[in-house]
Each structure stands twice: as structure tokens, then as C-alpha cells.
Scaffold this motif. Structure first.
Motif, PDB file in Angstrom:
ATOM      1  N   ARG A 101       0.872  -1.194   0.068  1.00  0.00           N
ATOM      2  CA  ARG A 101       0.112   0.114  -0.021  1.00  0.00           C
ATOM      3  C   ARG A 101       0.848   1.313  -0.116  1.00  0.00           C
ATOM      4  O   ARG A 101       0.660   1.991  -0.772  1.00  0.00           O
ATOM      5  N   THR A 102       1.938   1.201   0.744  1.00  0.00           N
ATOM      6  CA  THR A 102       2.722   2.509   0.773  1.00  0.00           C
ATOM      7  C   THR A 102       3.448   2.766  -0.291  1.00  0.00           C
ATOM      8  O   THR A 102       3.714   3.859  -1.042  1.00  0.00           O
ATOM      9  N   ARG A 103       4.018   1.581  -1.079  1.00  0.00           N
ATOM     10  CA  ARG A 103       4.460   1.490  -2.333  1.00  0.00           C
ATOM     11  C   ARG A 103       3.702   2.314  -3.417  1.00  0.00           C
ATOM     12  O   ARG A 103       4.106   3.108  -4.369  1.00  0.00           O
ATOM     13  N   GLN A 104       2.365   1.682  -3.321  1.00  0.00           N
ATOM     14  CA  GLN A 104       1.450   2.296  -4.411  1.00  0.00           C
ATOM     15  C   GLN A 104       1.184   3.732  -4.113  1.00  0.00           C
ATOM     16  O   GLN A 104       1.529   4.484  -5.375  1.00  0.00           O
TER      17      GLN A 104
ATOM     18  N   PRO B 264      -3.723  -0.631  10.209  1.00  0.00           N
ATOM     19  CA  PRO B 264      -4.575  -1.281   9.133  1.00  0.00           C
ATOM     20  C   PRO B 264      -5.307  -0.358   8.350  1.00  0.00           C
ATOM     21  O   PRO B 264      -5.350  -0.667   6.994  1.00  0.00           O
ATOM     22  N   GLY B 265      -5.889   0.878   8.803  1.00  0.00           N
ATOM     23  CA  GLY B 265      -6.403   1.645   7.996  1.00  0.00           C
ATOM     24  C   GLY B 265      -5.759   3.032   8.160  1.00  0.00           C
ATOM     25  O   GLY B 265      -4.978   3.563   9.160  1.00  0.00           O
ATOM     26  N   PRO B 266      -5.621   3.748   6.769  1.00  0.00           N
ATOM     27  CA  PRO B 266      -4.872   5.003   6.602  1.00  0.00           C
ATOM     28  C   PRO B 266      -5.616   6.033   7.319  1.00  0.00           C
ATOM     29  O   PRO B 266      -6.787   6.060   7.437  1.00  0.00           O
ATOM     30  N   VAL B 267      -4.845   7.031   7.974  1.00  0.00           N
ATOM     31  CA  VAL B 267      -5.424   8.282   8.674  1.00  0.00           C
ATOM     32  C   VAL B 267      -4.869   9.499   8.459  1.00  0.00           C
ATOM     33  O   VAL B 267      -3.554   9.443   8.128  1.00  0.00           O
ATOM     34  N   LEU B 268      -5.945  10.342   8.203  1.00  0.00           N
ATOM     35  CA  LEU B 268      -5.132  11.742   7.946  1.00  0.00           C
ATOM     36  C   LEU B 268      -4.912  12.470   9.104  1.00  0.00           C
ATOM     37  O   LEU B 268      -5.791  12.975   9.784  1.00  0.00           O
TER      38      LEU B 268
ATOM     39  N   PRO C  67     -11.399   4.358   1.683  1.00  0.00           N
ATOM     40  CA  PRO C  67     -11.356   5.322   2.816  1.00  0.00           C
ATOM     41  C   PRO C  67     -10.456   5.580   3.478  1.00  0.00           C
ATOM     42  O   PRO C  67      -9.317   4.724   3.959  1.00  0.00           O
ATOM     43  N   ILE C  68     -10.227   6.760   3.835  1.00  0.00           N
ATOM     44  CA  ILE C  68      -9.226   7.340   4.993  1.00  0.00           C
ATOM     45  C   ILE C  68      -9.935   8.127   6.035  1.00  0.00           C
ATOM     46  O   ILE C  68     -10.774   8.992   5.676  1.00  0.00           O
TER      47      ILE C  68
END
Length: 327
Positions: A79-82, A186-190, A207-208
Motif C-alpha cells: 500500500r505504501t509503495r502504491q 491497518p487503515g490510513p489516517v489523515l 477510505p481514509i
């Protein structure tokens, strides 16, 4: 006296040399001007806080000249690389777990086991970072609490005489700070909105979560982003401040000639230099935590540190480390 450098080959080479020497150089990015220092040099990082008059050791963003250079210092999943391949170079900062062999000074990340990394989309910044050949910690190049600078003149208005040089990179194209996205869970956070719209990020990875509620942050013992109120790394051993004597079953964090009798000790600065002490603070807390636990110490005693200049930021961090723990 602060040098004003032009963004030509000699000026960029001069700026890169100053960074390698441990000096501070302000430079333009697509977002705002950053106050750069060698992120692997704790003394240079401490000088950033001193120049800004920053009251707390908040995590700083590490800037890199290439995507792979940034990802080499963190744990990067698919996910990070994407996200990195799609939005870097650009006004996006990713907060990720530090690799165990990461050379970035602990003070840069405020003692946390995470690192905020970014690859700026500006030709002068990229050339400077590649020639410096190291990660560069760079908060906005202004006095703490002041408006972020978008021209070299803005930088000089606040920091002239406090830093080695300003590399005049022209006006900043975006003019607001980078978006900060936490990818440690596990889930991205802004953590901070900025130059990359969150909608664009969601189109790429789904979703973020928007922001971190204060109660959640407090319960989690801290946020991970620059520019936010942060409770940083606290040792497992209890911390006792303003110690004028130390017991045989205590570890000692010394400032100046050490108190006698401690089970073990770490010297922040024998010469009582606040900048040196700041550069060694997180290393000292971690080392005493480990060594003290090995020796069966009941806590860490901290000698008094004057609350002037960087001493105020050191005191703020130590007060957080000494605060009562939640049950």
C-alpha cells in the motif's frame, strides 16, 4: 550572518556542503520553504529547534531526493509503495514505521518508532537533497508560531542571523504544507490536510479516516504527525525530575558534573550545553531505560536543567516522560 545563495550549480553545491557539515540551510519546495538540517546528525536537528524557538520536540519531516531513498529507511508495504509511486514526488508526507537500521537521529522523530518521510516536487530541492546525499529534516523555515514562508525574503525576515544560509528557490508553487498520511495501522489516517487532496488519496487506496480525536490521541499516548500536539516516547521506568541526589537503585540522566552513587548514568552534556543535551535526550532516555531495567533500577533520576532556550523544550519532554501513567 546568513548567506543568500542563488539556485544555480555553485549555490546548490554550497548549500549541500553546509548541510553535510551540520549547518542549517533554508530551501524552497513546492509547498513552503523548509529549514533543513542533516536528519542523521542529532546536533544539527537540535539546532533546528533552537533556530525556530520551537517549544516542543515535535516529529520533523525527513526530505529525500528520490522515492527509493525514502523507502529505504522505513517499513514499506504494498500500500505504501502504491501511494509513493502515485504521489511522489509531491506534497505528501507518509508516516511509517522506522526500520531497525534507520540512520535518522531519534530527535528527528521525537523518540518515536515511526518516521515522517517525503520526496518534494521541486527541481532545486531535489538537486540539493541528492547532492547532500542524506535525509534532510525540514520543518517550515519560520519562527515557531509564525506564518509559513513561501519566499526567501520571508525566511530572512524571521531567521536572518540564526541559520547559515537560504537557497533562493523562487516562490513556492503550492503555498501550503504537505498532506500528512499515517500508514502505520491497518487503515490510513489523515493527520494533516495539505497539498494533496484527501479525495485523490482515497481514489487510490480507499477510505481514509479524517483526523484523530483528542481523546483517542491521548489514550494512544500520542499523535505521529509534525504540526500536532504530541506526547512522545516515554520510558518504562518512572522518571523523577530535578534530582539533587540519586540512590544506588536509580539510573541517572546527568546534566553537568554527575551526582554520585547511581546504578548507571548517561551524560546529556558535561559542559551544560542545552543544544548538546537536546541532541542526546532521546538516546539517553532509551539507553537508561534498557540499562536501568537490566540492573534492576526502580527509576530514572534527572538532574535539573535550566528552562531557557532549548532547555524549555527539554523540560517539556521530560515532564511528559515523568507524567503519571494511565492505568
Amino acid at each position: 550572518m546568513t548567506e543568500m545563495l542563488t539556485a544555480d550549480a555553485p549555490g546548490i553545491a554550497r548549500a549541500a556542503g553546509l548541510l553535510r557539515e551540520g549547518s542549517l540551510v533554508a530551501f524552497g519546495t513546492e509547498t513552503v520553504y523548509g529549514l533543513g538540517g542533516d536528519a542523521t546528525n542529532a546536533r544539527a536537528v537540535a539546532a533546528i529547534f533552537e533556530a525556530k524557538g520551537r517549544p516542543r520536540f515535535n516529529p520533523l519531516i525527513c526530505h529525500y531526493g528520490a522515492v527509493e531513498a525514502a523507502l529505504a529507511h522505513v517499513v514499506a508495504d504494498a500500500r505504501t509503495r502504491q501511494v509513493a509511486q502515485q504521489f511522489w514526488p509531491g506534497p505528501l508526507t507518509l508516516v511509517l514505521p522506522r526500520r531497525a537500521d534507520c540512520p535518522v537521529a531519534l530527535l528527528t522523530s521525537a523518540g518515536l518508532d515511526t518516521l515522517a518521510v517525503r520526496v518534494p516536487d521541486h527541481p532545486v530541492a531535489q538537486s540539493l537533497l541528492r547532492q547532500a546525499d542524506r535525509p534532510v529534516a525540514a520543518p517550515s523555515a519560520n519562527r515557531s508560531g509564525a506564518v509559513s514562508p513561501t519566499t526567501a525574503r520571508h525566511v530572512l525576515e524571521g531567521l536572518s542571523g540564526r541559520i547559515a544560509a537560504v537557497l533562493d528557490s523562487g516562490p513556492c508553487r503550492v503555498g501550503v504544507e504537505s498532506t500528512v498520511l499515517d500508514l502505520t495501522g491497518p487503515g490510513p489516517v489523515l493527520l494533516r490536510p495539505g497539498g494533496v487532496p484527501v479525495e485523490a488519496l482515497e481514489a487510490a487506496i480507499g477510505p481514509i479516516q479524517r483526523g484523530v480525536p483528542h481523546a483517542v490521541a491521548h489514550a494512544a499516548s500520542g499523535l505521529r504527525s509534525p504540526g500536532l500536539m504530541v506526547s512522545h516516547y516515554a520510558p518504562s521506568l518512572p522518571v523523577r525530575l530535578d534530582a539533587v541526589a540519586v540512590a544506588a537503585d536509580e539510573a541517572l540522566l546527568a546534566f553537568g558534573p554527575p551526582l554520585p552513587g547511581a546504578a548507571c548514568q548517561f551524560q546529556l552534556s558535561l559542559a551544560t550545553d542545552a543544544t548538546e543535551a537536546a541532541s542526546r535526550l532521546f538516546e539517553g532516555l532509551r539507553r537508561l531505560d534498557a540499562e536501568g531495567a537490566r540492573l534492576g533500577a526502580r527509576g530514572i533520576a534527572v538532574m535539573p536543567i535550566p528552562t531557557t532556550g532549548l532547555g524549555l523544550a527539554i523540560a517539556d519532554r521530560l515532564q511528559r516522560a515523568a507524567a503519571p501513567r494511565g492505568g
